[in-house]
Structures are given as structure tokens and as C-alpha cells.
Design a protein around this motif. Sequence first.
Motif, PDB file in Angstrom:
ATOM      1  N   MET B   1       0.945  -1.300   0.152  1.00 46.80           N
ATOM      2  CA  MET B   1      -0.036  -0.034  -0.028  1.00 46.80           C
ATOM      3  C   MET B   1       0.769   1.335  -0.012  1.00 46.80           C
ATOM      4  N   ASN B   2       0.149   2.388  -0.560  1.00 50.37           N
ATOM      5  CA  ASN B   2       1.223   3.293  -0.789  1.00 50.37           C
ATOM      6  C   ASN B   2       1.154   4.248   0.317  1.00 50.37           C
ATOM      7  N   ALA B   3       2.319   4.647   0.963  1.00 49.43           N
ATOM      8  CA  ALA B   3       2.612   5.345   2.227  1.00 49.43           C
ATOM      9  C   ALA B   3       1.872   6.919   2.556  1.00 49.43           C
ATOM     10  N   ILE B   4       2.094   7.419   1.205  1.00 53.11           N
ATOM     11  CA  ILE B   4       1.332   8.888   1.168  1.00 53.11           C
ATOM     12  C   ILE B   4      -0.117   8.611   1.350  1.00 53.11           C
ATOM     13  N   ALA B   5      -0.847   7.739   0.827  1.00 54.30           N
ATOM     14  CA  ALA B   5      -2.227   7.665   0.983  1.00 54.30           C
ATOM     15  C   ALA B   5      -2.467   6.994   2.527  1.00 54.30           C
ATOM     16  N   PHE B 283       8.224  13.219  -1.327  1.00 55.55           N
ATOM     17  CA  PHE B 283       9.152  13.157  -2.816  1.00 55.55           C
ATOM     18  C   PHE B 283       9.580  11.692  -2.875  1.00 55.55           C
ATOM     19  N   THR B 284       9.731  10.575  -1.848  1.00 45.73           N
ATOM     20  CA  THR B 284      10.151   9.357  -2.240  1.00 45.73           C
ATOM     21  C   THR B 284       9.001   8.498  -2.456  1.00 45.73           C
ATOM     22  N   ASN B 285       7.825   8.842  -2.370  1.00 44.84           N
ATOM     23  CA  ASN B 285       6.645   8.116  -2.277  1.00 44.84           C
ATOM     24  C   ASN B 285       6.745   6.840  -2.215  1.00 44.84           C
ATOM     25  N   PRO B 286       7.177   6.344  -1.272  1.00 43.14           N
ATOM     26  CA  PRO B 286       7.501   4.985  -0.850  1.00 43.14           C
ATOM     27  C   PRO B 286       6.125   3.851  -0.706  1.00 43.14           C
ATOM     28  N   GLU B 287       6.364   2.688  -0.936  1.00 41.02           N
ATOM     29  CA  GLU B 287       5.379   1.660  -0.645  1.00 41.02           C
ATOM     30  C   GLU B 287       5.600   0.893   0.681  1.00 41.02           C
ATOM     31  N   ILE B 288       4.315   0.699   1.528  1.00 36.75           N
ATOM     32  CA  ILE B 288       4.520   0.210   2.747  1.00 36.75           C
ATOM     33  C   ILE B 288       4.734  -1.434   2.330  1.00 36.75           C
ATOM     34  N   VAL B 359       7.741   1.385   8.522  1.00 36.94           N
ATOM     35  CA  VAL B 359       7.165   0.124   7.592  1.00 36.94           C
ATOM     36  C   VAL B 359       7.724   0.312   6.098  1.00 36.94           C
ATOM     37  N   THR B 360       8.274   1.326   5.720  1.00 35.25           N
ATOM     38  CA  THR B 360       8.610   1.420   4.546  1.00 35.25           C
ATOM     39  C   THR B 360      10.185   0.983   4.335  1.00 35.25           C
ATOM     40  N   LEU B 361      10.756   0.970   5.368  1.00 33.29           N
ATOM     41  CA  LEU B 361      12.348   0.816   5.416  1.00 33.29           C
ATOM     42  C   LEU B 361      12.576  -0.597   4.680  1.00 33.29           C
ATOM     43  N   PHE B 362      11.735  -1.532   4.898  1.00 38.63           N
ATOM     44  CA  PHE B 362      12.214  -2.905   4.351  1.00 38.63           C
ATOM     45  C   PHE B 362      12.210  -3.320   2.937  1.00 38.63           C
ATOM     46  N   PRO B 363      12.633  -4.054   2.142  1.00 35.63           N
ATOM     47  CA  PRO B 363      12.512  -3.915   0.570  1.00 35.63           C
ATOM     48  C   PRO B 363      11.332  -5.116   0.539  1.00 35.63           C
ATOM     49  N   THR B 364      11.224  -6.079   1.602  1.00 36.57           N
ATOM     50  CA  THR B 364       9.860  -7.148   1.352  1.00 36.57           C
ATOM     51  C   THR B 364       9.488  -7.457   2.907  1.00 36.57           C
ATOM     52  N   ALA B 365       8.490  -7.898   3.023  1.00 39.06           N
ATOM     53  CA  ALA B 365       7.747  -8.256   4.067  1.00 39.06           C
ATOM     54  C   ALA B 365       8.452  -9.307   4.948  1.00 39.06           C
ATOM     55  N   GLY B 366       9.329 -10.177   4.057  1.00 38.29           N
ATOM     56  CA  GLY B 366      10.192 -11.264   4.817  1.00 38.29           C
ATOM     57  C   GLY B 366      11.474 -10.640   5.410  1.00 38.29           C
ATOM     58  N   ALA B 367      11.789  -9.564   4.710  1.00 39.78           N
ATOM     59  CA  ALA B 367      12.878  -8.628   5.480  1.00 39.78           C
ATOM     60  C   ALA B 367      12.334  -8.051   6.792  1.00 39.78           C
ATOM     61  N   GLY B 384      16.664   2.134  16.269  1.00 38.59           N
ATOM     62  CA  GLY B 384      17.671   2.158  15.342  1.00 38.59           C
ATOM     63  C   GLY B 384      16.972   1.892  13.876  1.00 38.59           C
ATOM     64  N   ASN B 385      15.840   0.934  13.664  1.00 33.37           N
ATOM     65  CA  ASN B 385      15.189   1.112  12.669  1.00 33.37           C
ATOM     66  C   ASN B 385      14.392   2.395  12.179  1.00 33.37           C
ATOM     67  N   PHE B 386      13.828   3.020  13.211  1.00 32.02           N
ATOM     68  CA  PHE B 386      13.489   4.285  12.686  1.00 32.02           C
ATOM     69  C   PHE B 386      14.202   5.204  12.264  1.00 32.02           C
ATOM     70  N   ILE B 387      15.475   5.375  12.859  1.00 28.33           N
ATOM     71  CA  ILE B 387      16.713   6.337  12.089  1.00 28.33           C
ATOM     72  C   ILE B 387      16.939   5.726  10.615  1.00 28.33           C
ATOM     73  N   LEU B 388      17.114   4.416  10.343  1.00 27.08           N
ATOM     74  CA  LEU B 388      17.309   4.074   8.940  1.00 27.08           C
ATOM     75  C   LEU B 388      16.148   4.312   8.141  1.00 27.08           C
ATOM     76  N   GLY B 389      14.917   4.160   8.768  1.00 29.00           N
ATOM     77  CA  GLY B 389      13.737   4.310   7.525  1.00 29.00           C
ATOM     78  C   GLY B 389      13.574   5.694   7.578  1.00 29.00           C
ATOM     79  N   ALA B 390      14.056   6.603   8.538  1.00 26.68           N
ATOM     80  CA  ALA B 390      14.059   8.156   8.250  1.00 26.68           C
ATOM     81  C   ALA B 390      14.858   8.745   7.186  1.00 26.68           C
ATOM     82  N   SER B 391      16.095   8.108   7.356  1.00 30.81           N
ATOM     83  CA  SER B 391      17.103   8.465   6.519  1.00 30.81           C
ATOM     84  C   SER B 391      16.799   7.975   4.987  1.00 30.81           C
ATOM     85  N   GLN B 392      15.897   6.967   5.063  1.00 30.68           N
ATOM     86  CA  GLN B 392      15.666   6.290   3.614  1.00 30.68           C
ATOM     87  C   GLN B 392      14.670   7.598   2.928  1.00 30.68           C
TER      88      GLN B 392
END
Lengths: 85, 577
Positions: B1-5, B283-288, B359-367, B384-392
Motif C-alpha cells: 500500500m502507498n505510504a502517502i495514502a 518526494f520518495t513516495n514509498p510503498e509500505i 514500515v517503508t524501510l524494508f524491501p520485502t515483508a520477509g525482510a 535504530g530501525n526508525f533512524i534508518l527508515g527516516a534517513s531513507q
Amino acid sequence: MLEHMKKLLAYYEEVISLPHKREIALELRNEDDLFFLMLYSEMLGIPNPVYYYTLELYPYMIEQFHDWHLRMGMDKSPLSGIRCC
Amino acid sequence: MNAIAVASIGLFLFFLGYRFYSKYVAERVFKLDPNYVTPAHKLEDGVDFVPTNKFVLWGHHFTSVAGAAPILGPAIAVYWGWLPAFIWVVFGTIFAAGVHDFGTLALSVRNKGQSVGTLANRLIGQRGKILFLFIILILVLMVNAVFAWVIANLFITFPASVLPVFIQIPLAVWIGYAVHKRSKNMLVPSLVALAVMYLTAILAAQIPILQIDVVSYFGGEEGAGLFGLGAVSTAFFVWIVILMVYVYIASTLPVWKLLQPRDFINSHQLIVGLAILYLGLLFTNPEITAPLTNATTDVSWFPLLFITIACGAISGFHGLVSSGTSSKQINKETDARFVGYAGAVGEGVLALISILAVVTLFPTAGAFRETYSSFAAASGGGLGNFILGASQLATGLLIPANIASTIVAVIVVSFAATSLDTSVRLMRYIISELGQEYNVPALTKAHVATSIAVVSSAALVLLPKGPNGFGSGGFLLWPLFGTANQLLAGISLLLISIWLKRLSRNYWITLVPMIFIIFMTLYAMIQQVFLQWSFWGDNTNWLLFIFGSIILVFALWIMVTAVSVLRDKTPKVLDTE
């Protein structure tokens, strides 16, 4: 546009300085309270050699004294020597 | 699902909550009166009671309640999938946090600006006050221990963040001097300080020699440290000792020298952080990629989700801020809606972006499932995951990933350090107050009380071996933090309900969230105290069992009092004007 920017910056500065103003005012108020205590210690039974001179400040401080006893939860002046209300 | 939505849905619901529900509460339930003379006017003293513009007061209220906690809770709670966390943050903010923060503000305004603590004393008496102090003491002790671990952990994981964080201290002292002694305005110096910090962060991210990596000084992760500890454990030890020395100095210095100027710089960081995250999302318009819901076997979402996300949905500490300082500065009674309810919404907005960053940090649900393999893994790695997700997300603003992660780590450490400073100071006040209650004059001395606060916090961090390894002893008590905090929120909602019932108004708007939050808290506590930590439980832990039992008894006592006070027809305990 420039006017709006200035307003926004003034608002922003007021937000960040609000708690600071309170801290400074609190520190000043504590200093004032201590100063009062030193000036009018005689009324609490603590000898003060310059009591007659500090009494001259009385008219200038009466309002602040009134604020102080209200803040301390006393509706009327607790000292018989000072009648402010 | 789209994170902006998802973000748009959340923000739209927050808007509806403010526009309609808070209007109903303000006009029909609290019946706010624009002509009511508020304590800020009635008791105006230029210090505590000062009538303040509602927009300025909202800004101050929001920056006081938002910090590391609304980031940390949601970043852990996505363990059960993003949908439960999203629903609780959005609806918890609209129906629980909004009325709680707004209600404590309105109640306090109608009661001479008294805090919920004072109002609770009037309700549950002197013994209640002492227990109240002990509960808050346990809460701040946990905050000290856990936040020290969090900061040490971030310094080890993101060594580039160390220098910018430490450079903030001399900069803050300089601002304190410039503002206090030379009466300069604080906006320009604090923005210059922020720029210097971020410039240092950029340099440190690019130049390895500027990264203070204590682990590598002891030969890397496999290296031998001091006193038979490994390199990582020694690094923890070093950081925690440095942090404890720092908080000792920070909490005994006059506030204008270090703490206040640090707060100016950090209040900019909240704005910068929110801007980076929401613009980055745009700007990144990521997918969850994380799963909608995640079936877990170790810890059930019911009832722990409602305890894990406290700040960001509902938190007892907000009631202390609402009734402690904000209520004394309300200019018109009708401003309480904007300050209290929109303040809670502001924090909901921060919690929402924290969920989306993770929730937009990981490439797949498995990861995602691999990283969030257990509740312990989620608790240890959430931030730590928040920081990585935020920097992404920040890469969408063309900021390189290593620089973005350093800047986000600096922001998070700054928030955590502010909470640590404040809670050590708070602990000192509580120890002094207990010293006065029990007539032990030595405890009222600043240095004695601060030493007890710092030494007990350091002992809790270092002495027991916590679930996240050496130095995480604070996490042993952490499961009690959420429950104690939610209990505080429950008490505040109870006070508002009693007040509304006495006025013959619709008290269900606060009674329902109160029953919900107290039920979840009691459910979680009984499950943990009796089924896990007791000597017949699966995971015996005497420390948690004893502290948990104390808090549980207190919770049950409050419940009994609540029922009797609510059923009492003669208003005698809580009088309002």
C-alpha cells in the motif's frame, strides 16, 4: 510576503522563548523574596540593625508584598507591621 | 500500500477529529466560556500565571510533550503489523489523548490552575499523594536507565552522531551566556548553533576520523575490553559513565546555563525532523512493505499494543504538562480546545510518521519479519530501525543516506538527552519532597538528592544483566513503564469524569476511554505479574513481580475509589467554581 515572514519568525521566537522567560522570572522572583526577607527580618523576630532605613523602602514595595502574600495563599497580610489590604 | 495514502488518511482523520469531535466536546460538554476569567488573569504574577497567545502556547505545549517517546513506541509496536499501530495512533489520539489532554487543561483552568497531582490528592488523600510520588519515582528511574542505554546504544551504532551531540554543550553554554547576560535575542544564536551541529554531522559522516567509535578503540566487536568485558560492553560502560557525569552537572547547574539553551536548539530540531520526514515521504513516495498484520507467538498484541504506544496515542505525562504549566497560561477558556486537543494531534502526527518511516524501510515483508523476529528484537532495534527508515525518506530530499542517518540520529539523541536531563531533575525534586514528607533533611539538599538519582540510575543500568545485554538493566523494569504511565492517564480521565458528572454533563466521553485504558492496563499487568513474573509463572522475576504488584495494588485501589466517588451523590471531594 516579507511582512508575513517577519511575523512568522516573531511568532516562532516567542514560542521558543516562552519557557525561558518563565525560568528567568522565577529566578528573579526568588531573589526578590530573599531580599524582602532581609529587609523586613525584624518583623519576623530576626534582629536587623538597618531596620529603620529599610523601612523607608516600604511604600515602594507594598504592592510587591501584597502579591507575595497572595501567592503564598494568604488573603490578608500576615505581618501586623505591614497592612496592605 | 502507498505510504502517502496512509499518511493522508491519518491526517484527514486527525482533521475531522479536531474540526468536529473537539468542537462538540468544547461547546456541548465542557461548555467553554469566552468570558470566564482564567487563572492566568485572576492570579497573574508574571511567572507561573501569565496570559499567553493561544498559538504561542500551542507551540510551547506541543514541544513540551513531543520527544523521543512518540517515536520509540510506534517503532516497536509495528511488530504486530502496521495496521493495529496505525488504528491505535489515529483513534487513540482522536478519542483518548485529545479529550485527556484537553480535559486536564479545562479541569485545571476551572480549579485555579492546580495540577492533576494536587487534584488527585484531594480525591484520594495524603496516602495517595505518597504513593503517587513513589509511582512517579519508579517512572523517572526507568526513564533515566533506559534513555541512558538508548543514547549509549545510538552512539555505538551511529558513531558519527557523537561529535555533533557533544558540540551542542559548549554551544548551549554560549547561547545561555549571550541571552542571559547580554540580553540578545535567542533565535539567531540558536539557529547558528543548529547549523554548526548539522555541519559537524555532515563532516563526521564523511570523515571517519571524526567518528568517535569507542568499540573500535578496543579492537572492534571481537576485541577484548576492560575488566574482562568485551569491546562492545566496555563501550557501553564508558558511554554510560560519561552520560551520568553529564546529567549530574546538567541537573545541578542553573537552568539558564545549559538546559534552557539546549531546549531552544532542540525545539528547532523537532521542526526540522518533522519537515524532513513529511517532505521526504512526499518526494520518495514509498510503498509500505511491512505486513498489514503480523501473527506472533511470543507476545500478543492484545493488550500490549495499547501499553507499547503510550505517547502518540495517550500518555499520563501529558496531563502533568497540561495541568502543570499550560493551564496557568490560558488567556481565554475557549483557547483550551486549540492548545490541548491540537497539541495531542501534533504528537499523533509525529507518531504517524514514525510508523511510516519504519514500515517503508524494508524491501520485502520477509525482510521485515527477519528484523522484527521477536518482541525483544523489536524493543531493542525499534529506534535504530526508525533512524534508518527516516534517513531513507530523507534521501528523497537529495540528502545522502549516511549524512541523513547521522542527522536523524543526532535529532533522536538530542530528544532522548533532553528527556534524561529533565527526568534526573524531576527525580531530584521527588527525592527532596520525600525527604520533606519523612523529615530527612539531608535528602532535601540538591547534591545529595542528585547523587542518589544518578547513582541509582547508573546502578540499574549497569548492575543487572538486562534483556538487551550488558548496560540494559533499565529494560528489566521497562515493562512497568507503559502500565504506570497509562495508569496515570486513567487517573486523569477519572478526575475529569467525576468533574463532568458533578456538573451533570456527558461524562461518557472521558469515562469510556478511561475504562478502556484501565482495562488494558490491568489486563496487561495481571497477565505479566501473575502469569509471567511470579514464582509459579513461566518467566520468574522477583524484581518485576514486587514492583508490578505494588503498582497493581495501587491501580485496584484507584478503581475502588473511582467507583465509590462516581456513585457518591454529594459533591464534597472535588469542588469546582
